[in-house]
Write a protein that holds these residues in place. Structure first.
Motif, PDB file in Angstrom:
ATOM      1  N   ILE A 147      84.752 -25.193  32.112  1.00  0.00           N
ATOM      2  CA  ILE A 147      83.887 -25.589  31.007  1.00  0.00           C
ATOM      3  C   ILE A 147      83.833 -24.553  29.892  1.00  0.00           C
ATOM      4  O   ILE A 147      83.286 -24.820  28.826  1.00  0.00           O
ATOM      5  N   ALA A 148      84.390 -23.345  30.117  1.00  0.00           N
ATOM      6  CA  ALA A 148      84.298 -22.292  29.093  1.00  0.00           C
ATOM      7  C   ALA A 148      85.661 -21.629  28.922  1.00  0.00           C
ATOM      8  O   ALA A 148      85.920 -20.574  29.494  1.00  0.00           O
ATOM      9  N   GLU A 149      86.525 -22.255  28.132  1.00  0.00           N
ATOM     10  CA  GLU A 149      87.826 -21.671  27.878  1.00  0.00           C
ATOM     11  C   GLU A 149      87.742 -20.717  26.691  1.00  0.00           C
ATOM     12  O   GLU A 149      86.707 -20.566  26.049  1.00  0.00           O
ATOM     13  N   LEU A 177      74.809 -15.235  24.843  1.00  0.00           N
ATOM     14  CA  LEU A 177      75.686 -14.462  25.721  1.00  0.00           C
ATOM     15  C   LEU A 177      75.393 -14.730  27.189  1.00  0.00           C
ATOM     16  O   LEU A 177      76.318 -14.801  28.016  1.00  0.00           O
ATOM     17  N   VAL A 178      74.113 -14.865  27.531  1.00  0.00           N
ATOM     18  CA  VAL A 178      73.754 -15.164  28.925  1.00  0.00           C
ATOM     19  C   VAL A 178      74.306 -16.534  29.325  1.00  0.00           C
ATOM     20  O   VAL A 178      74.885 -16.704  30.414  1.00  0.00           O
ATOM     21  N   MET A 179      74.141 -17.531  28.448  1.00  0.00           N
ATOM     22  CA  MET A 179      74.670 -18.863  28.728  1.00  0.00           C
ATOM     23  C   MET A 179      76.193 -18.847  28.809  1.00  0.00           C
ATOM     24  O   MET A 179      76.797 -19.506  29.653  1.00  0.00           O
ATOM     25  N   LEU A 180      76.805 -18.062  27.927  1.00  0.00           N
ATOM     26  CA  LEU A 180      78.260 -17.943  27.926  1.00  0.00           C
ATOM     27  C   LEU A 180      78.756 -17.287  29.209  1.00  0.00           C
ATOM     28  O   LEU A 180      79.744 -17.732  29.816  1.00  0.00           O
ATOM     29  N   ALA A 181      78.043 -16.246  29.659  1.00  0.00           N
ATOM     30  CA  ALA A 181      78.418 -15.589  30.914  1.00  0.00           C
ATOM     31  C   ALA A 181      78.281 -16.553  32.088  1.00  0.00           C
ATOM     32  O   ALA A 181      79.148 -16.600  32.974  1.00  0.00           O
ATOM     33  N   ALA A 182      77.209 -17.332  32.083  1.00  0.00           N
ATOM     34  CA  ALA A 182      77.006 -18.300  33.166  1.00  0.00           C
ATOM     35  C   ALA A 182      78.100 -19.367  33.164  1.00  0.00           C
ATOM     36  O   ALA A 182      78.651 -19.716  34.218  1.00  0.00           O
TER      37      ALA A 182
END
Length: 209
Positions: A147-149, A177-182
Motif C-alpha cells: 500500500i506504500a510504494e 510521517l507516523v502514518m507513512l511509517a505504519a
C-alpha cells in the motif's frame, strides 16, 4: 495506481525535453546522476538549514529526472539491466538523503525529536521495502505489492514538509510521517506474505505424491 496514472501525463510533458537532451548528446545515465545529486544536495543542505519549502521544491524539480532519464532510455532503445540498476541504486541514495535531512533539522534547529525519529523510521522501513522486492526478484519471486510504494512515500513527505516550511503546524508532518511509517511497515509484511505464499506453492508443487 498513482504511478500508472501519473506516468502517461509526465511522459507526454517531458518527452520534448528528453528528445532535446538526446540531440545535444546528454546520456540517460548523466541525467540520472545529476538528478540524484540535486536531490541529495537539496535534502542535506537546505533541509538542515530549516529551508523546508525551498528544499522540497528543489528536490521535487530534480526528482523529475527519474521520469526524463526513463523517456531518454526508451527513445534510444537502451532500457536494460545497467540503467535499471543505476536508477534503483541512486533512488535509494536520494530517498535516504530526504529522510535524513528532515531528521537533522528536527533534531537540531527544528526542535522536534518526535518528527526526527518518525522520519528515520520511514527511512529504515522504506529501505526494507526496497530490499524485500530486490531479494524476492533475485530468488525468482514477485513482490511488487503493498500500500506504500516509493512514489506515494516521496510525494507525501515532500508535500507536507514543504508546507511545514510555509507555516503548516509541525504536528501535521508528524502525523504524516507516523502514518507513512505504519503504511510502509504494512507493505513490508505484505511483501513477505506474498513471497512466502509463492515459496510454499513451489515447495508443495515440487513435493512427490
Amino acid at each position: 495506481m498513482l504511478n500508472r496514472h501519473a506516468r502517461g501525463f509526465f511522459t507526454g510533458l517531458f518527452s520534448p525535453l528528453a528528445r532535446f537532451l538526446l540531440r545535444v548528446g546528454v546520456s540517460p545515465d548523466a541525467v540520472t546522476v545529476v538528478g540524484t545529486a540535486g536531490v541529495v544536495l537539496g535534502a542535506l543542505i537546505l533541509y538542515p538549514l530549516g529551508q523546508l519549502w525551498w528544499g522540497s521544491l528543489l528536490i521535487a524539480v530534480f526528482a523529475l529526472s527519474d521520469v526524463v532519464d526513463g523517456i531518454m532510455a526508451r527513445e534510444q532503445g537502451r532500457s536494460g539491466p545497467w540503467g535499471n540498476f543505476l536508477d534503483s541504486t541512486l533512488d535509494r541514495l536520494a530517498d535516504g538523503a530526504i529522510f535524513v535531512g528532515v531528521a537533522i533539522w528536527f533534531f537540531t534547529g527544528g526542535g522536534n525529536s518526535a518528527i526526527a525519529i518518525a522520519s528515520l523510521a520511514c527511512l529504515v522501513l522504506g529501505m526494507v521495502v526496497s530490499y524485500a522486492r530486490a531479494k524476492a526478484e533475485s530468488l525468482g519471486f514477485y513482490a511488487n505489492v503493498g500500500i506504500a510504494e516509493r512514489a506515494e512515500r516521496l510525494i507525501s513527505v515532500l508535500l507536507v514538509t514543504g508546507l511545514t516550511g510555509l507555516g503548516l503546524p509541525p504536528v501535521v508532518l508528524l502525523v504524516t510521517l507516523v502514518m507513512l511509517a505504519a503504511a510502509t511497515a504494512v507493505t513490508v509484511v505484505q511483501r513477505m506474505a506474498a513471497v512466502r505464499e509463492q515459496a510454499m506453492a513451489d515447495v508443495d508443487g515440487g513435493t512427490p505424491a
